[in-house]
Design a protein around this motif. Structure first.
Motif, PDB file in Angstrom:
ATOM      1  N   PHE A  17      10.736  48.716 138.036  1.00 22.25           N
ATOM      2  CA  PHE A  17       9.304  48.899 138.265  1.00 22.25           C
ATOM      3  C   PHE A  17       9.022  49.232 139.730  1.00 22.25           C
ATOM      4  O   PHE A  17       8.312  50.197 140.044  1.00 22.25           O
ATOM      5  CB  PHE A  17       8.558  47.625 137.860  1.00 22.25           C
ATOM      6  N   LEU A  20      10.160  52.792 140.589  1.00 21.91           N
ATOM      7  CA  LEU A  20       9.277  53.848 140.096  1.00 21.91           C
ATOM      8  C   LEU A  20       7.963  53.850 140.857  1.00 21.91           C
ATOM      9  O   LEU A  20       7.429  54.908 141.208  1.00 21.91           O
ATOM     10  CB  LEU A  20       9.035  53.651 138.602  1.00 21.91           C
ATOM     11  N   LEU A  21       7.434  52.631 141.141  1.00 21.03           N
ATOM     12  CA  LEU A  21       6.174  52.553 141.874  1.00 21.03           C
ATOM     13  C   LEU A  21       6.330  53.154 143.270  1.00 21.03           C
ATOM     14  O   LEU A  21       5.472  53.916 143.733  1.00 21.03           O
ATOM     15  CB  LEU A  21       5.719  51.104 141.970  1.00 21.03           C
ATOM     16  N   SER A  23       8.416  55.385 144.181  1.00 18.25           N
ATOM     17  CA  SER A  23       8.527  56.843 144.093  1.00 18.25           C
ATOM     18  C   SER A  23       7.158  57.470 143.902  1.00 18.25           C
ATOM     19  O   SER A  23       6.840  58.504 144.503  1.00 18.25           O
ATOM     20  CB  SER A  23       9.499  57.192 142.974  1.00 18.25           C
ATOM     21  N   ALA A  24       6.308  56.797 143.093  1.00 17.38           N
ATOM     22  CA  ALA A  24       4.951  57.314 142.903  1.00 17.38           C
ATOM     23  C   ALA A  24       4.158  57.255 144.200  1.00 17.38           C
ATOM     24  O   ALA A  24       3.461  58.206 144.571  1.00 17.38           O
ATOM     25  CB  ALA A  24       4.246  56.508 141.814  1.00 17.38           C
ATOM     26  N   VAL A  25       4.281  56.115 144.896  1.00 17.28           N
ATOM     27  CA  VAL A  25       3.520  55.956 146.139  1.00 17.28           C
ATOM     28  C   VAL A  25       3.994  56.965 147.185  1.00 17.28           C
ATOM     29  O   VAL A  25       3.196  57.526 147.952  1.00 17.28           O
ATOM     30  CB  VAL A  25       3.671  54.509 146.635  1.00 17.28           C
ATOM     31  N   GLN A  27       5.078  59.874 146.534  1.00 12.86           N
ATOM     32  CA  GLN A  27       4.426  61.150 146.185  1.00 12.86           C
ATOM     33  C   GLN A  27       2.996  61.176 146.694  1.00 12.86           C
ATOM     34  O   GLN A  27       2.534  62.180 147.228  1.00 12.86           O
ATOM     35  CB  GLN A  27       4.427  61.315 144.671  1.00 12.86           C
ATOM     36  N   ILE A  28       2.295  60.030 146.486  1.00 10.04           N
ATOM     37  CA  ILE A  28       0.893  59.992 146.928  1.00 10.04           C
ATOM     38  C   ILE A  28       0.807  60.297 148.409  1.00 10.04           C
ATOM     39  O   ILE A  28       0.032  61.143 148.854  1.00 10.04           O
ATOM     40  CB  ILE A  28       0.278  58.612 146.632  1.00 10.04           C
TER      41      ILE A  28
ATOM     42  N   LEU B  53       9.060  51.801 130.902  1.00  9.01           N
ATOM     43  CA  LEU B  53       8.770  52.070 132.312  1.00  9.01           C
ATOM     44  C   LEU B  53       9.033  53.533 132.657  1.00  9.01           C
ATOM     45  O   LEU B  53       8.202  54.214 133.264  1.00  9.01           O
ATOM     46  CB  LEU B  53       9.636  51.172 133.203  1.00  9.01           C
ATOM     47  N   PHE B  57       6.472  56.516 133.652  1.00 10.12           N
ATOM     48  CA  PHE B  57       6.613  57.286 134.886  1.00 10.12           C
ATOM     49  C   PHE B  57       6.450  58.781 134.603  1.00 10.12           C
ATOM     50  O   PHE B  57       5.674  59.470 135.267  1.00 10.12           O
ATOM     51  CB  PHE B  57       7.982  56.996 135.496  1.00 10.12           C
ATOM     52  N   MET B  70      -0.906  64.283 142.705  1.00 12.80           N
ATOM     53  CA  MET B  70       0.475  63.832 142.665  1.00 12.80           C
ATOM     54  C   MET B  70       0.594  62.339 142.962  1.00 12.80           C
ATOM     55  O   MET B  70       0.200  61.875 144.019  1.00 12.80           O
ATOM     56  CB  MET B  70       1.319  64.605 143.676  1.00 12.80           C
ATOM     57  N   GLY B  71       1.140  61.577 141.982  1.00 13.81           N
ATOM     58  CA  GLY B  71       1.549  60.210 142.241  1.00 13.81           C
ATOM     59  C   GLY B  71       0.569  59.132 141.848  1.00 13.81           C
ATOM     60  O   GLY B  71       0.986  58.015 141.570  1.00 13.81           O
ATOM     61  N   THR B  74       0.763  58.256 138.160  1.00 13.09           N
ATOM     62  CA  THR B  74       2.102  57.711 137.952  1.00 13.09           C
ATOM     63  C   THR B  74       2.156  56.250 138.372  1.00 13.09           C
ATOM     64  O   THR B  74       2.644  55.390 137.625  1.00 13.09           O
ATOM     65  CB  THR B  74       3.114  58.527 138.782  1.00 13.09           C
ATOM     66  N   VAL B  78       2.814  53.174 135.712  1.00 10.28           N
ATOM     67  CA  VAL B  78       3.988  52.324 135.852  1.00 10.28           C
ATOM     68  C   VAL B  78       3.551  50.869 136.020  1.00 10.28           C
ATOM     69  O   VAL B  78       4.102  49.951 135.390  1.00 10.28           O
ATOM     70  CB  VAL B  78       4.849  52.807 137.039  1.00 10.28           C
TER      71      VAL B  78
END
Lengths: 289, 169
Positions: A17, A20-21, A23-25, A27-28, B53, B57, B70-71, B74, B78
């Motif tokens: 978790f 992945l979080l 990686s998302a952040v 990207q943000i 998960l 994603f 973007m993001g 996501t 998640v």
């Protein structure tokens, strides 16, 4: 090791978790300018003071390097200046034009650092950390940002010996800017390293205190227009035909660090012409350099 | 297998509805419904948690790629899936659900109050994460709470409409 693996296996779900979080952040923060600016604004704010201190300390240790860079830049700029030519020679005269680059060049500048300097002796010499490998030869003039320094008398491979203005053998004819005339001979009497004497100036020349002296265009070594000093005291009496003038040197010889060696790229021609002068006039010629 | 394909197709449909309709229609600045979380509510509780998960994603990435944000979806998806796993483990009893023949949370399980509390709290958590990243400053704290609440209500409303349309009871 086994403990770590077991822990990772047990905590795999939260770890995945977080991964992945993150990686998302990431990207943000990468793709959104607004979040990016806010995050880095806040994060940097906390470290800004620290960074400032670090930068200050670093700047102090970089001072020497920065100095060197500035010197190099100054040398380069001097090469590019149009008044590379002496101010009395016809500017942009085609005979001074460089065949390859098209620039109007008469002098080249080589920067050097003073590694040994004296002001106490009767005949003072300076040693520079550049020699003939860098193109320094005899009879090249040496100036500092403040004014004239001396003349190269000998050059080794990496070092060169400079006869300082504070030397009883050094003589130069100044150009008195306010009177638009070149007269007299500057020499050092061996006492005060900030003062030199100007002799053989005609009594009828109206010399005043505060007049500025520059190198003249009669000099075979120095380019014209480099500061020599300022007249601080002048006196004359009826017994003599000449003034007695004290000149405060523009160059502070106690502070010499970086100097520029000036190479006249036509020095060879000048030397040849110099040798053609009959022997009995040699004395005169030496004096007027 | 056919189940997973069904989830992928419905996820794509929800993503398209989200990005092409709901994001383009400006209801109000404080109402930004995101009913695509119906997908996660429809997936059985006993599903593989790691697969969920990773699936969340890529589903969030799909919406982000469509919507050009973007993001943010996501991160919200998640977080939602991770929190949903723990909430399910705490509040839902799989054995009693199996006895009732249910695989997902339903009004029949413990009554409609429980169902709406469950759906609304999950939606709210998702929206909270999303709008936190959207506004991303302390001074907007109350705005984030407010917009999350109102948008959650709208999202739950849309979720119920989708459920009626797809005939799931």
């Amino acid at each position: 090791m086994l403990v770590i693996f077991r822990w990772i296996r047990n905590q795999a779900h939260p770890l995945l978790f977080v991964l992945l979080l993150l990686s998302a952040v990431t990207q943000i923060f990468r793709y959104h300018f607004y979040q990016h600016s806010i995050y880095f604004g806040q994060a940097l704010g906390a470290h800004r003071q620290l960074d400032q201190w670090k930068s200050d300390v670093k700047a102090y240790f970089n001072l020497r390097q920065v100095n060197q860079q500035l010197i190099n830049e100054n040398t380069l700029l001097k090469q590019q200046l149009n008044w590379n030519l002496t101010f009395n020679s016809p500017k942009r005269d085609s005979s001074y034009q460089d065949d390859k680059t098209g620039n109007f060049v008469k002098y080249e500048y080589i920067q050097a650092r003073v590694i040994r300097n004296s002001v106490q002796d009767q005949n003072n010499f300076i040693i520079l950390d550049r020699g003939f490998k860098d193109g320094i030869k005899r009879h090249m003039s040496v100036v500092s940002p403040m004014g004239i320094v001396g003349v190269v008398v000998e050059s080794a491979e990496h070092y060169s010996l400079v006869m300082s203005v504070l030397n009883s053998k050094f003589e130069i004819t100044p150009y008195i800017y306010d009177l638009k005339t070149s007269q007299g001979v500057i020499s050092w009497n061996g006492e005060d390293p900030t003062m030199v004497d100007l002799e053989e100036v005609n009594r009828f020349v109206k010399v005043k205190n505060g007049m500025k002296l520059f190198t003249s265009n009669y000099s075979l070594l120095f380019p014209a227009g480099i500061p020599i000093g300022t007249i601080v005291k002048s006196s004359s009496n009826l017994k003599s035909n000449f003034h007695r003038i004290s000149v405060k040197l523009a160059t502070d010889f106690g502070q010499l660090d970086v100097v520029t060696v000036i190479k006249n790229i036509h020095q060879k021609e000048l030397d040849v012409l110099n040798q053609a002068i009959p022997a009995d006039k040699e004395d005169d010629n030496d004096r007027n350099r | 297998m056919i189940e997973i394909a069904r989830y992928i197709v419905s996820g794509l449909l929800l993503a398209l509805v989200q990005t092409f309709i709901l994001q383009e229609v400006n209801i109000a600045w404080w109402i930004k419904p995101m009913p695509y979380i119906l997908l996660f509510l429809n997936i059985p509780v006993a599903m593989n948690k790691f697969g969920m998960l990773i699936g969340a994603f890529f589903f969030g990435m799909t919406i982000d790629a469509f919507g050009g944000s973007m993001g943010m979806h996501t991160a919200a998806c998640v977080s939602l899936v991770y929190l949903k796993y723990h909430i399910d483990a705490y509040f839902l009893d799989e054995n009693s659900m199996q006895l009732q023949g249910l695989s997902v949370m339903h009004e029949d399980y413990k009554g409609w109050q429980w169902y709406y509390i469950y759906v609304f709290s999950l939606t709210f958590l998702h929206h909270l994460v999303f709008f936190t990243f959207d506004y991303f400053r302390w001074s907007a704290f109350l705005t984030i709470i407010w917009i999350s609440l109102t948008s959650s209500i709208a999202s739950v409303f849309f979720i119920q409409i989708f459920r009626l349309l797809t005939g799931k009871r």
